[in-house]
Design a protein around this motif. Structure first.
Motif, PDB file in Angstrom:
ATOM      1  N   ALA A  14       0.836  -1.200   0.000  1.00  0.00           N
ATOM      2  CA  ALA A  14       0.000   0.000   0.000  1.00  0.00           C
ATOM      3  C   ALA A  14       0.873   1.254   0.000  1.00  0.00           C
ATOM      4  O   ALA A  14       0.576   2.224  -0.702  1.00  0.00           O
ATOM      5  CB  ALA A  14      -0.930  -0.002   1.213  1.00  0.00           C
ATOM      6  N   GLU A  15       1.942   1.261   0.775  1.00  0.00           N
ATOM      7  CA  GLU A  15       2.836   2.414   0.842  1.00  0.00           C
ATOM      8  C   GLU A  15       3.561   2.638  -0.474  1.00  0.00           C
ATOM      9  O   GLU A  15       3.730   3.779  -0.927  1.00  0.00           O
ATOM     10  CB  GLU A  15       3.857   2.231   1.961  1.00  0.00           C
ATOM     11  N   THR A  57      -4.045   0.108  -6.421  1.00  0.00           N
ATOM     12  CA  THR A  57      -4.841   1.156  -5.800  1.00  0.00           C
ATOM     13  C   THR A  57      -5.685   0.539  -4.696  1.00  0.00           C
ATOM     14  O   THR A  57      -6.339  -0.493  -4.911  1.00  0.00           O
ATOM     15  CB  THR A  57      -5.765   1.837  -6.825  1.00  0.00           C
ATOM     16  N   LEU A  58      -5.658   1.146  -3.526  1.00  0.00           N
ATOM     17  CA  LEU A  58      -6.448   0.630  -2.421  1.00  0.00           C
ATOM     18  C   LEU A  58      -7.941   0.784  -2.691  1.00  0.00           C
ATOM     19  O   LEU A  58      -8.393   1.817  -3.199  1.00  0.00           O
ATOM     20  CB  LEU A  58      -6.099   1.377  -1.131  1.00  0.00           C
ATOM     21  N   THR A  59      -8.685  -0.239  -2.344  1.00  0.00           N
ATOM     22  CA  THR A  59     -10.137  -0.128  -2.350  1.00  0.00           C
ATOM     23  C   THR A  59     -10.563   0.653  -1.110  1.00  0.00           C
ATOM     24  O   THR A  59      -9.750   0.958  -0.232  1.00  0.00           O
ATOM     25  CB  THR A  59     -10.800  -1.500  -2.333  1.00  0.00           C
ATOM     26  N   GLU A  60     -11.847   0.961  -1.010  1.00  0.00           N
ATOM     27  CA  GLU A  60     -12.331   1.651   0.182  1.00  0.00           C
ATOM     28  C   GLU A  60     -12.083   0.818   1.427  1.00  0.00           C
ATOM     29  O   GLU A  60     -11.666   1.323   2.472  1.00  0.00           O
ATOM     30  CB  GLU A  60     -13.825   1.952   0.036  1.00  0.00           C
ATOM     31  N   GLU A  63      -8.375   1.000   2.273  1.00  0.00           N
ATOM     32  CA  GLU A  63      -7.988   2.245   2.941  1.00  0.00           C
ATOM     33  C   GLU A  63      -8.344   2.212   4.423  1.00  0.00           C
ATOM     34  O   GLU A  63      -7.570   2.650   5.277  1.00  0.00           O
ATOM     35  CB  GLU A  63      -8.671   3.424   2.254  1.00  0.00           C
ATOM     36  N   ARG A  64      -9.534   1.687   4.738  1.00  0.00           N
ATOM     37  CA  ARG A  64      -9.930   1.597   6.145  1.00  0.00           C
ATOM     38  C   ARG A  64      -9.025   0.634   6.901  1.00  0.00           C
ATOM     39  O   ARG A  64      -8.609   0.903   8.036  1.00  0.00           O
ATOM     40  CB  ARG A  64     -11.390   1.131   6.253  1.00  0.00           C
ATOM     41  N   LEU A  66      -5.921  -0.209   6.190  1.00  0.00           N
ATOM     42  CA  LEU A  66      -4.584   0.370   6.346  1.00  0.00           C
ATOM     43  C   LEU A  66      -4.563   1.379   7.480  1.00  0.00           C
ATOM     44  O   LEU A  66      -3.631   1.412   8.287  1.00  0.00           O
ATOM     45  CB  LEU A  66      -4.150   1.038   5.033  1.00  0.00           C
ATOM     46  N   ALA A  67      -5.586   2.219   7.556  1.00  0.00           N
ATOM     47  CA  ALA A  67      -5.648   3.225   8.622  1.00  0.00           C
ATOM     48  C   ALA A  67      -5.696   2.581   9.995  1.00  0.00           C
ATOM     49  O   ALA A  67      -5.118   3.084  10.967  1.00  0.00           O
ATOM     50  CB  ALA A  67      -6.873   4.117   8.409  1.00  0.00           C
ATOM     51  N   GLN A 151       3.699   9.726   4.313  1.00  0.00           N
ATOM     52  CA  GLN A 151       3.252   9.208   5.610  1.00  0.00           C
ATOM     53  C   GLN A 151       4.304   8.260   6.176  1.00  0.00           C
ATOM     54  O   GLN A 151       4.794   7.374   5.494  1.00  0.00           O
ATOM     55  CB  GLN A 151       1.924   8.478   5.450  1.00  0.00           C
TER      56      GLN A 151
END
Length: 308
Positions: A14-15, A57-60, A63-64, A66-67, A151
């Motif tokens: 992801a990074e 590309t991250l999906t929705e 993204e959640r 990863l956060a 980040q």
């Protein structure tokens, strides 16, 4: 319970935006990283990435995820690295990046003392003029300027990044010495074309009393490397704008002299970049503390200040 390997493969991919870049950082093959991510997706029952031939590309949901998992995973990994081997003593391969000239004249001369203090650490220097991606390229630390603060990366200022106009003593002896910024156009101008953009960058000169004047001259000669530009100035081909660390040895031995000594370009700071993890690996923490201490001891802040 997910394995650390699967989670690391996901976070690094992801990074970096690709399995290949993540694999280089993790010391795995791209196929192994892809397999780990696929296993994680299967276990979670959701797709974490949209895959294409060009990038990830991250999906929705990705993204959640990863956060939620990113910072905690960094802490776990750092804690493991900190206590692994020699009861947390600094050890292992330390990947470092810096510009060739700065590495040669100021960083590599520090290595004998660093290796003496930390014999279990193996520095691996990558000297290049390009701006690296600390996370995607898998570096533990980088020294330079202009690196994007992605980040997970912090920057610690270690010295000013000032540029000055220089020419050889022979060149200046053969031409009428100038006293005012308006006379600069009477001299031959040497310039550098950016490796990243292919353009000749515009600079703003600052005078001794706060004056400002754009450096807009027609180049007599162009190169794409600061060391080559410095060599052209030393050969007496004209006036060049160069960073203080690149020309300091030649100013000290008289090979080069400053042109319009009261004027300089303020390009910000020379930074030490490293991970923002709360628990840095012992080898990285040792290098950060060592370099900051040496920069302070050797007086880099004053040494590289064009106003001094």
């Amino acid at each position: 319970m997910e394995t650390l390997g699967n989670l690391l493969s996901f976070v690094r991919s992801a990074e970096a935006g690709s399995f290949s870049a993540a694999a280089r950082r993790l010391g795995l093959t791209p196929a192994a990283v892809s397999r780990n991510v696929a296993q994680l997706e299967a276990n979670l029952g959701v797709r974490l990435f949209q895959r294409s031939t060009r990038k990830l590309t991250l999906t929705e949901a990705g993204e959640r995820f990863l956060a939620n998992v990113g910072s905690g995973l960094e802490s776990v990994q750092a804690a493991i690295a900190d206590v692994a081997g020699n009861a947390g003593e600094p050890s292992g391969l330390l990947r470092l990046s810096a510009a060739p000239g700065f590495a040669r004249d100021f960083l590599l001369p520090l290595m004998p003392e660093f290796l003496k203090q930390y014999p279990a650490v193996t520095p691996e220097w990558h000297v290049d003029n390009r701006q690296v991606d600390l996370i995607a390229d898998g570096f533990d630390a980088a020294i330079g300027g202009g690196i994007e603060l992605a980040q997970g990366v912090v920057a610690r200022a270690i010295a000013p990044a000032h540029l000055i106009l220089v020419a050889s003593r022979e060149y200046l002896s053969a031409h009428q010495r100038i006293r005012h910024i308006e006379e600069l156009s009477t001299l031959d101008h040497l310039a550098m074309r950016s490796v990243q953009t292919g353009k000749v960058r515009s600079w703003m000169l600052q005078g001794p009393d706060g004056q400002r004047a754009p450096l807009e001259l027609t180049p007599r000669l162009l190169v794409n490397d600061p060391q080559a530009l410095c060599q052209c100035a030393r050969l007496g081909l004209g006036v060049a704008l160069l960073a203080v660390p690149d020309v300091l040895p030649y100013l000290q031995d008289g090979t080069l002299e400053r042109v319009l000594p009261g004027w300089h370009v303020d390009a910000g700071q020379i930074y030490l970049y490293f991970s923002s993890q709360k628990l840095l690996p012992a080898k990285t923490r040792a290098f950060v503390d060592f370099l900051v201490g040496q920069a302070r001891e050797d007086g880099w802040a004053a040494l590289f200040d064009a106003r001094a």
